[in-house]
Design a protein around this motif. Structure first.
Motif, mmCIF file in Angstrom:
data_model
loop_
_atom_site.group_PDB
_atom_site.id
_atom_site.type_symbol
_atom_site.label_atom_id
_atom_site.label_comp_id
_atom_site.label_asym_id
_atom_site.label_seq_id
_atom_site.Cartn_x
_atom_site.Cartn_y
_atom_site.Cartn_z
ATOM 1 N N GLU A 223 0.837 -1.192 0.000
ATOM 2 C CA GLU A 223 0.000 0.000 0.000
ATOM 3 C C GLU A 223 0.877 1.249 0.000
ATOM 4 O O GLU A 223 2.059 1.197 0.347
ATOM 5 C CB GLU A 223 -0.912 0.011 1.237
ATOM 6 C CG GLU A 223 -1.988 -1.044 1.233
ATOM 7 C CD GLU A 223 -2.933 -0.873 2.414
ATOM 8 O OE1 GLU A 223 -3.858 -0.044 2.300
ATOM 9 O OE2 GLU A 223 -2.728 -1.549 3.436
ATOM 10 N N SER A 224 0.255 2.369 -0.319
ATOM 11 C CA SER A 224 1.014 3.617 -0.401
ATOM 12 C C SER A 224 1.651 3.971 0.934
ATOM 13 O O SER A 224 2.814 4.389 0.996
ATOM 14 C CB SER A 224 0.091 4.751 -0.863
ATOM 15 O OG SER A 224 -0.403 4.510 -2.152
ATOM 16 N N LYS A 225 0.913 3.795 2.024
ATOM 17 C CA LYS A 225 1.444 4.149 3.339
ATOM 18 C C LYS A 225 2.658 3.299 3.692
ATOM 19 O O LYS A 225 3.641 3.784 4.270
ATOM 20 C CB LYS A 225 0.361 4.000 4.414
ATOM 21 C CG LYS A 225 0.783 4.479 5.790
ATOM 22 C CD LYS A 225 -0.340 4.336 6.789
ATOM 23 C CE LYS A 225 0.062 4.922 8.147
ATOM 24 N NZ LYS A 225 1.312 4.352 8.665
ATOM 25 N N VAL A 226 2.608 2.023 3.342
ATOM 26 C CA VAL A 226 3.745 1.142 3.611
ATOM 27 C C VAL A 226 4.951 1.563 2.776
ATOM 28 O O VAL A 226 6.094 1.524 3.240
ATOM 29 C CB VAL A 226 3.365 -0.317 3.334
ATOM 30 C CG1 VAL A 226 4.532 -1.251 3.627
ATOM 31 C CG2 VAL A 226 2.156 -0.725 4.162
ATOM 32 N N GLU A 255 -6.174 -2.846 -7.711
ATOM 33 C CA GLU A 255 -7.262 -2.420 -6.829
ATOM 34 C C GLU A 255 -7.898 -3.647 -6.181
ATOM 35 O O GLU A 255 -8.244 -4.610 -6.864
ATOM 36 C CB GLU A 255 -8.319 -1.638 -7.605
ATOM 37 C CG GLU A 255 -7.809 -0.351 -8.220
ATOM 38 C CD GLU A 255 -8.909 0.423 -8.926
ATOM 39 O OE1 GLU A 255 -10.094 0.027 -8.780
ATOM 40 O OE2 GLU A 255 -8.599 1.401 -9.623
ATOM 41 N N VAL A 256 -8.046 -3.586 -4.859
ATOM 42 C CA VAL A 256 -8.679 -4.672 -4.101
ATOM 43 C C VAL A 256 -9.833 -4.067 -3.302
ATOM 44 O O VAL A 256 -9.641 -3.550 -2.198
ATOM 45 C CB VAL A 256 -7.678 -5.365 -3.158
ATOM 46 C CG1 VAL A 256 -8.351 -6.528 -2.426
ATOM 47 C CG2 VAL A 256 -6.457 -5.838 -3.924
ATOM 48 N N ALA A 264 -13.978 4.046 -3.540
ATOM 49 C CA ALA A 264 -12.540 4.312 -3.446
ATOM 50 C C ALA A 264 -12.071 4.413 -2.004
ATOM 51 O O ALA A 264 -10.925 4.065 -1.689
ATOM 52 C CB ALA A 264 -12.205 5.595 -4.199
ATOM 53 N N GLN A 265 -12.935 4.891 -1.122
ATOM 54 C CA GLN A 265 -12.539 5.023 0.279
ATOM 55 C C GLN A 265 -12.459 3.672 0.983
ATOM 56 O O GLN A 265 -11.836 3.577 2.041
ATOM 57 C CB GLN A 265 -13.528 5.938 1.016
ATOM 58 C CG GLN A 265 -13.522 7.378 0.495
ATOM 59 C CD GLN A 265 -14.500 8.254 1.251
ATOM 60 O OE1 GLN A 265 -15.300 7.749 2.054
ATOM 61 N NE2 GLN A 265 -14.439 9.557 0.997
ATOM 62 N N PHE A 269 -5.361 -0.021 -2.569
ATOM 63 C CA PHE A 269 -4.596 0.214 -3.796
ATOM 64 C C PHE A 269 -3.179 -0.303 -3.557
ATOM 65 O O PHE A 269 -2.418 0.282 -2.776
ATOM 66 C CB PHE A 269 -4.590 1.692 -4.170
ATOM 67 C CG PHE A 269 -5.944 2.231 -4.513
ATOM 68 C CD1 PHE A 269 -6.469 2.077 -5.783
ATOM 69 C CD2 PHE A 269 -6.717 2.876 -3.550
ATOM 70 C CE1 PHE A 269 -7.725 2.577 -6.104
ATOM 71 C CE2 PHE A 269 -7.967 3.373 -3.859
ATOM 72 C CZ PHE A 269 -8.482 3.221 -5.138
ATOM 73 N N LEU A 270 -2.839 -1.407 -4.214
ATOM 74 C CA LEU A 270 -1.563 -2.076 -3.993
ATOM 75 C C LEU A 270 -0.637 -1.835 -5.179
ATOM 76 O O LEU A 270 -1.032 -2.017 -6.340
ATOM 77 C CB LEU A 270 -1.778 -3.581 -3.796
ATOM 78 C CG LEU A 270 -2.759 -3.982 -2.679
ATOM 79 C CD1 LEU A 270 -2.907 -5.496 -2.640
ATOM 80 C CD2 LEU A 270 -2.301 -3.448 -1.330
#
Length: 371
Positions: A223-226, A255-256, A264-265, A269-270
């Motif tokens: 994910e983006s945060k990771v 997209e999962v 979207a929320q 998103f990987l």
């Protein structure tokens, strides 16, 4: 494949036309060895006697021992031998950058010792790297190799085998309790490919982009945060780099959704890397660059010809004109060097894709149930 194996088993001795396996004449073993050595030459001369296979391939001439200017001789190009040497040089440089010159010397010794056996057709077809003992490595007849001691070679191979993060050398004990070492050809070629692609990424997206790309190669589907946390890149810069690399097709996004409405929320998103696709993309870019360099070199060559003129001589030029002419020739030489280096890089990328296909085929064979 069965027909090919049968043809190899029926190799015949030149003087008596009997298969080598049952040939009683003196020197049959040496002639058989000569034919095997010819398989590893970059160029092979055809049609001048000596051992030849029973099929109609036409190969099997003696090793390259005379000038190519010999009239009437036919020569066959051996792409596997050229690729082996290109790959070996690239692996040696990679090991030198990673572990130092001592490890690179040992790796060069291992690659040189395995060359003749590895370039046999049965091994080339499956991408097999033969296992070798330390004594076999030190017995290589090559004056260009710096020869370390037996203990140095054994220690270096042991260190590479115990490096579980990058175990490029594996070992196995024979029934006679002799340790044999083998280069992991698949790992070596894939590391070379990733290294080349990372250098391209760094040129386009700087060091931060290379860091993110390497992270996605090691940890798939993040994910983006990771990505922000592990790459230690600020959120704004990381998002900008991810979007730019996605637009350039160097990375992909999956997209999962957690709900059926695909909100979207409530969707993960990987980010991930498709290395095969990126490899083909980089090859296409390099081939376009190759075309540009070839075009520029032809332009510079025409400028050199126009500068001297039809029927003119370089000696007729004034000192100022001669200096300008030398500058043009220097540009042609630089373009030629760049073309050769780029061509070598493309060959390494294509070899990596080929070795990946062979590895997948071997994996499928091993995983298939027994009949």
């Amino acid at each position: 494949k069965p027909r090919q194996e049968s043809a190899r088993e029926n190799l015949r001795c030149g003087p008596c036309a009997i298969p080598f396996a049952s040939c009683p004449c003196e020197g049959a073993d040496n002639r058989m060895r000569t034919w095997q050595e010819a398989k590893s030459n970059k160029l092979r001369r055809l049609g001048d006697g000596g051992p030849a296979p029973s099929n109609d391939d036409g190969d099997g001439g003696p090793p390259l021992a005379e000038s190519l200017k010999n009239e009437g001789s036919l020569w066959r190009f051996n792409p596997a031998a050229f690729m082996w040497d290109f790959r070996g040089t690239a692996v040696q440089h990679m090991i030198a950058d990673r572990y130092g010159l001592d490890s690179a010397t040992t790796m060069n010794l291992l690659i040189k010792a395995a060359r003749g056996n590895a370039l046999q057709p049965r091994n080339v077809e499956v991408g097999h790297f033969p296992e070798l003992a330390v004594d076999e490595m030190l017995g290589v007849d090559d004056a260009t190799i710096v020869r370390p001691t037996w203990e140095q070679v054994a220690d270096e191979l042991k260190s590479r085998n115990e490096d579980h993060g990058f175990q490029i050398v594996t070992k196995r004990k024979n029934p006679d309790k002799t340790l044999c070492y083998q280069l992991d050809l698949h790992l070596a070629t894939q590391t070379l490919v990733q290294r080349i692609i990372e250098e391209v990424i760094e040129k386009k997206f700087e060091a931060k982009g290379r860091r993110i790309f390497r992270l996605l190669c090691e940890r798939k589907y993040l994910e983006s945060k990771v990505v922000w946390d592990l790459s230690m890149v600020p959120k704004k810069d990381a998002n900008d780099l991810l979007c730019r690399m996605l637009k350039a097709q160097y990375i992909r996004m999956q997209e999962v959704p957690r709900t059926t409405d695909h909100n979207a929320q409530r969707t993960f998103f990987l980010w991930f890397v498709d290395m095969d696709r990126v490899g083909r993309l980089v090859q296409d870019e390099m081939l376009r660059t190759m075309w540009v360099l070839l075009t520029k070199r032809e332009e510079k060559k025409r400028e050199c010809d126009d500068f001297v003129g039809v029927g003119g001589e370089v000696t007729d030029l004034t000192p100022a004109q001669h200096k300008e002419f030398q500058a043009l020739e220097h540009q042609v030489e630089r373009l030629t060097t760049a073309i050769l280096r780029l061509d070598e890089t493309i060959m390494v990328l294509r070899d990596g894709a080929h070795q990946e296909r062979l590895f997948n085929q071997r994996t499928k064979v091993h995983e298939s149930p027994n009949d």
